[in-house]
Design a protein around this motif. Structure first.
Motif, short mmCIF file in Angstrom:
data_model
loop_
_atom_site.label_atom_id
_atom_site.label_comp_id
_atom_site.label_asym_id
_atom_site.label_seq_id
_atom_site.Cartn_x
_atom_site.Cartn_y
_atom_site.Cartn_z
N ILE A 101 30.91 85.34 -0.04
CA ILE A 101 32.09 85.71 -0.80
C ILE A 101 33.23 84.81 -0.35
N LEU A 102 33.68 83.96 -1.24
CA LEU A 102 34.72 83.01 -0.86
C LEU A 102 35.91 83.19 -1.80
N GLU A 103 36.91 83.88 -1.32
CA GLU A 103 38.10 84.11 -2.14
C GLU A 103 39.22 83.18 -1.70
N LEU A 104 39.85 82.56 -2.67
CA LEU A 104 40.99 81.70 -2.36
C LEU A 104 42.28 82.49 -2.52
N ALA A 105 43.17 82.31 -1.57
CA ALA A 105 44.50 82.91 -1.71
C ALA A 105 45.15 82.32 -2.96
N GLU A 106 45.92 83.15 -3.64
CA GLU A 106 46.54 82.71 -4.89
C GLU A 106 47.34 81.42 -4.67
N GLU A 113 42.02 77.96 -12.48
CA GLU A 113 41.16 79.12 -12.71
C GLU A 113 39.82 78.81 -12.03
N VAL A 114 39.55 79.49 -10.92
CA VAL A 114 38.36 79.16 -10.13
C VAL A 114 37.13 79.82 -10.74
N THR A 115 36.11 79.02 -10.96
CA THR A 115 34.92 79.53 -11.66
C THR A 115 33.68 79.56 -10.78
N GLY B 123 36.63 74.77 -10.87
CA GLY B 123 37.49 75.54 -11.75
C GLY B 123 38.17 74.63 -12.75
N LEU B 124 39.17 75.19 -13.43
CA LEU B 124 39.93 74.42 -14.39
C LEU B 124 41.38 74.36 -13.93
N CYS B 125 41.92 73.16 -13.91
CA CYS B 125 43.32 73.00 -13.53
C CYS B 125 44.20 73.52 -14.67
N ASN B 130 44.47 75.10 -20.51
CA ASN B 130 45.12 75.26 -21.80
C ASN B 130 44.38 74.54 -22.92
N ARG B 131 43.76 73.43 -22.58
CA ARG B 131 43.05 72.68 -23.60
C ARG B 131 41.67 73.23 -23.89
N GLY B 132 41.22 74.15 -23.05
CA GLY B 132 39.86 74.66 -23.25
C GLY B 132 38.80 73.67 -22.86
N GLU B 133 39.13 72.75 -21.97
CA GLU B 133 38.15 71.75 -21.53
C GLU B 133 36.96 72.40 -20.83
N LYS B 134 35.82 71.74 -20.95
CA LYS B 134 34.64 72.25 -20.25
C LYS B 134 33.77 71.13 -19.70
#
Lengths: 140, 140
Positions: A101-106, A113-115, B123-125, B130-134
């Motif tokens: 479980i690896l949570e990043l501080a905000e 958005e971490v995926t 993740g997504l920066c 915003n652009r919905g990049e993948k």
DNA sequence: TTCTCAGTTAATAATCATTATAAGGTTGAT
DNA sequence: ATCAACCTTATAATGATTATTAACTGAGAA
């Protein structure tokens, strides 16, 4: 169970050979590893076919491309989430299926958005440990 | 504090330019990034010198070579233990200085002597979000 | 000062991984 | 049999990296 994610692509002999070589392969082979292994019994095989097939399989999430080796891409038929333990002596890679479980501080996220995440462990395999090896590349 | 680990090598103008470019650089540049940036003001600079210098600095643990980008090596002047957060949309990399305790069960170690680890977060920066990049590459 | 040597640079060729291109082959629907 | 979509192959092209070699530079010995 092992229905290969319903690969919707023509299963040509070349592709079957590649899939067969990859099946249950734990060596994280590179494109040339694959080419060399297969072209022995399949001398007509082209390098481009290996790359084409790998690209297709990657898009279909049947294999995963690894950025572990700084010199070349390696491929992993195990697409379940897992991590790697890499020998800094000889480059051997073994899979780690523990979960972390690896949570990043905000504040650390910089608005990302971490995926997902992936852990590379580094160390010395039993053989290199005995030799006192220290070479190869150090972790990213 | 910042004594550059007593770099025992001749500090030629070329090497100073590379060190200066790398100093506090958070972009994790590749060899060609470095060459391009420096050769503007230093047109005589050779690509070989960039590679030679990077190799030397790496051996002296002044910089670290990253295996994050599948297409080329990148270099990080921050040699303190830290992790990376990578945008799967544009490839942007930011540093994560949190520490994580990652213990491997003895059975998972395959006899390795584990010496370290490195976490890649994906993740997504903000911009790609915003652009919905993948696109780009998915994690190792 | 002049010579010498080790370390450095630069130009260049060579290598390796990967991608792109173009031409021919295979297969299945019509 | 014909056609089109998809594959394979051979090959060229690109990009990153390494290797080679000759010229250059600076510190110390003569």
């Amino acid at each position: 169970m092992d229905d290969r994610k319903h690969i919707s692509m023509k299963l040509t002999p070349q592709r079957l050979a590649i899939l067969e070589y990859l099946e249950n392969n734990k060596d994280h082979p590179s494109a040339s590893d694959i080419y060399n292994a297969i072209s022995e019994r399949f001398p007509t095989m082209s390098f481009a076919t290996v790359y084409n097939t790998l690209k297709t399989l990657k898009m279909k999430d049947t294999i995963r491309e690894l950025a572990i080796d700084p010199d070349k891409k390696r491929f992993d038929p195990d697409t379940t989430p897992h991590h790697h333990l890499i020998c800094t002596g000889c480059g051997k890679i073994v899979d780690i299926h523990s979960e972390f479980i690896l949570e990043l501080a905000e504040g650390e996220k910089c608005g990302f958005e971490v995926t997902g995440n992936h852990v590379d462990f580094y160390g010395l395999c039993p053989r290199c440990k005995n030799r006192g090896e220290k070479t190869f590349h150090e972790g990213s």
